[in-house]
Design a protein around this motif. Sequence first.
Motif, PDB file in Angstrom:
ATOM      1  N   GLY A  21       0.831  -1.193   0.000  1.00 18.90           N
ATOM      2  CA  GLY A  21       0.000   0.000   0.000  1.00 18.90           C
ATOM      3  C   GLY A  21       0.865   1.242   0.000  1.00 18.90           C
ATOM      4  N   ASP A  22       0.237   2.377  -0.137  1.00 21.09           N
ATOM      5  CA  ASP A  22       0.921   3.666  -0.126  1.00 21.09           C
ATOM      6  C   ASP A  22       0.458   4.462   1.086  1.00 21.09           C
ATOM      7  OD1 ASP A  22       1.974   3.007  -2.645  1.00 21.09           O
ATOM      8  OD2 ASP A  22       0.299   3.932  -3.695  1.00 21.09           O
ATOM      9  N   PHE A  23       1.305   5.377   1.536  1.00 19.73           N
ATOM     10  CA  PHE A  23       0.905   6.292   2.601  1.00 19.73           C
ATOM     11  C   PHE A  23       1.562   7.636   2.363  1.00 19.73           C
ATOM     12  CE2 PHE A  23       4.909   4.760   4.129  1.00 19.73           C
ATOM     13  CZ  PHE A  23       5.429   5.744   4.946  1.00 19.73           C
ATOM     14  N   SER A  24       0.910   8.686   2.839  1.00 18.76           N
ATOM     15  CA  SER A  24       1.404  10.047   2.649  1.00 18.76           C
ATOM     16  C   SER A  24       2.170  10.516   3.870  1.00 18.76           C
ATOM     17  CB  SER A  24       0.237  11.007   2.414  1.00 18.76           C
ATOM     18  OG  SER A  24      -0.432  10.672   1.228  1.00 18.76           O
ATOM     19  N   GLY A  34      10.521  11.854  11.676  1.00 18.69           N
ATOM     20  CA  GLY A  34       9.465  11.911  12.685  1.00 18.69           C
ATOM     21  C   GLY A  34       8.647  10.632  12.662  1.00 18.69           C
ATOM     22  N   LYS A  35       7.487  10.687  13.274  1.00 23.34           N
ATOM     23  CA  LYS A  35       6.582   9.540  13.319  1.00 23.34           C
ATOM     24  C   LYS A  35       5.297   9.868  12.580  1.00 23.34           C
ATOM     25  CE  LYS A  35       7.958   7.558  17.748  1.00 23.34           C
ATOM     26  NZ  LYS A  35       7.495   7.182  19.096  1.00 23.34           N
ATOM     27  N   VAL A  36       4.728   8.852  11.937  1.00 25.06           N
ATOM     28  CA  VAL A  36       3.406   8.973  11.327  1.00 25.06           C
ATOM     29  C   VAL A  36       2.573   7.768  11.751  1.00 25.06           C
ATOM     30  CG1 VAL A  36       4.108  10.346   9.323  1.00 25.06           C
ATOM     31  CG2 VAL A  36       4.144   7.880   9.177  1.00 25.06           C
ATOM     32  N   GLN A  37       1.287   7.984  11.924  1.00 20.25           N
ATOM     33  CA  GLN A  37       0.354   6.914  12.256  1.00 20.25           C
ATOM     34  C   GLN A  37      -0.204   6.330  10.959  1.00 20.25           C
ATOM     35  OE1 GLN A  37      -0.671   5.725  15.372  1.00 20.25           O
ATOM     36  NE2 GLN A  37       1.008   6.960  16.187  1.00 20.25           N
ATOM     37  N   ILE A  38      -0.140   5.019  10.841  1.00 22.25           N
ATOM     38  CA  ILE A  38      -0.622   4.322   9.659  1.00 22.25           C
ATOM     39  C   ILE A  38      -1.739   3.384  10.076  1.00 22.25           C
ATOM     40  CG2 ILE A  38      -0.001   2.755   7.775  1.00 22.25           C
ATOM     41  CD1 ILE A  38       1.454   5.423   7.635  1.00 22.25           C
ATOM     42  N   GLU A  39      -2.854   3.441   9.357  1.00 26.28           N
ATOM     43  CA  GLU A  39      -3.978   2.533   9.614  1.00 26.28           C
ATOM     44  C   GLU A  39      -3.699   1.218   8.891  1.00 26.28           C
ATOM     45  OE1 GLU A  39      -7.160   1.394  11.522  1.00 26.28           O
ATOM     46  OE2 GLU A  39      -6.688   3.529  11.558  1.00 26.28           O
ATOM     47  N   ALA A  46       2.627   3.062  14.502  1.00 23.85           N
ATOM     48  CA  ALA A  46       3.467   4.250  14.325  1.00 23.85           C
ATOM     49  C   ALA A  46       4.700   3.857  13.532  1.00 23.85           C
ATOM     50  CB  ALA A  46       3.860   4.828  15.677  1.00 23.85           C
ATOM     51  N   LEU A  47       4.930   4.540  12.425  1.00 24.26           N
ATOM     52  CA  LEU A  47       6.134   4.324  11.635  1.00 24.26           C
ATOM     53  C   LEU A  47       7.116   5.444  11.936  1.00 24.26           C
ATOM     54  CD1 LEU A  47       5.178   3.379   7.955  1.00 24.26           C
ATOM     55  CD2 LEU A  47       6.269   1.954   9.674  1.00 24.26           C
ATOM     56  N   ILE A  48       8.367   5.091  12.151  1.00 18.79           N
ATOM     57  CA  ILE A  48       9.405   6.094  12.345  1.00 18.79           C
ATOM     58  C   ILE A  48       9.998   6.399  10.976  1.00 18.79           C
ATOM     59  CG2 ILE A  48      11.636   6.584  13.403  1.00 18.79           C
ATOM     60  CD1 ILE A  48      10.767   4.681  15.674  1.00 18.79           C
ATOM     61  N   ILE A  49       9.888   7.660  10.586  1.00 21.91           N
ATOM     62  CA  ILE A  49      10.374   8.108   9.287  1.00 21.91           C
ATOM     63  C   ILE A  49      11.757   8.728   9.485  1.00 21.91           C
ATOM     64  CG2 ILE A  49       9.890   9.568   7.279  1.00 21.91           C
ATOM     65  CD1 ILE A  49       7.755   7.376   7.842  1.00 21.91           C
ATOM     66  N   PRO A  50      12.790   8.170   8.863  1.00 20.54           N
ATOM     67  CA  PRO A  50      14.114   8.770   9.018  1.00 20.54           C
ATOM     68  C   PRO A  50      14.214  10.087   8.242  1.00 20.54           C
ATOM     69  CG  PRO A  50      14.233   6.819   7.609  1.00 20.54           C
ATOM     70  CD  PRO A  50      12.810   6.946   8.077  1.00 20.54           C
ATOM     71  N   PRO A  51      15.089  10.991   8.679  1.00 22.31           N
ATOM     72  CA  PRO A  51      15.284  12.237   7.930  1.00 22.31           C
ATOM     73  C   PRO A  51      15.679  11.947   6.482  1.00 22.31           C
ATOM     74  CG  PRO A  51      16.428  12.326  10.030  1.00 22.31           C
ATOM     75  CD  PRO A  51      15.942  10.916   9.855  1.00 22.31           C
ATOM     76  N   GLY A  74       2.748 -13.055   5.790  1.00 22.42           N
ATOM     77  CA  GLY A  74       3.603 -12.217   4.970  1.00 22.42           C
ATOM     78  C   GLY A  74       3.804 -10.877   5.652  1.00 22.42           C
ATOM     79  N   ASP A  75       4.382  -9.939   4.925  1.00 22.55           N
ATOM     80  CA  ASP A  75       4.697  -8.626   5.468  1.00 22.55           C
ATOM     81  C   ASP A  75       3.781  -7.559   4.877  1.00 22.55           C
ATOM     82  OD1 ASP A  75       6.843  -9.823   6.797  1.00 22.55           O
ATOM     83  OD2 ASP A  75       8.214  -9.411   5.137  1.00 22.55           O
ATOM     84  N   LEU A  76       3.662  -6.462   5.589  1.00 22.28           N
ATOM     85  CA  LEU A  76       2.987  -5.273   5.086  1.00 22.28           C
ATOM     86  C   LEU A  76       4.074  -4.359   4.570  1.00 22.28           C
ATOM     87  CD1 LEU A  76       0.523  -3.469   4.678  1.00 22.28           C
ATOM     88  CD2 LEU A  76       0.745  -2.752   7.067  1.00 22.28           C
TER      89      LEU A  76
END
Length: 104
Positions: A21-24, A34-39, A46-51, A74-76
């Motif tokens: 899937g894709d996420f913004s 930073g962190k983003v919340q993914i459904e 919570a995904l940790i987004i590296p700089p 499997g994996d997401l």
Amino acid sequence: LLTLVFKHHARFRSDGADVRGDFSIPLQTAILGGKVQIETFEGKVALIIPPWTTSGKVFRIPGRGLPKKGGGHGDLKLTAMIELPEKPDDDLIALMKPANAVKS
């Protein structure tokens, strides 16, 4: 004998036992991290987004995909898509222009 038929999902697609899937992510988070919340199917994570993350970077969440024939899951796999601010930002535009650009 059992036949499974998968319906199309608006945000996710199957790739074998993996789910893709894709996420913004906001531009600021892509640059600074930073962190983003993914459904997900099992709730939010919570995904940790590296700089300095670019669009197209794939984040893997192990075990959150479809069941595998021999056991396990499997994996997401989520692909980052950078989103720009909704309205033009004069400061951001000025920052992006080369220092030696000639004004028109």
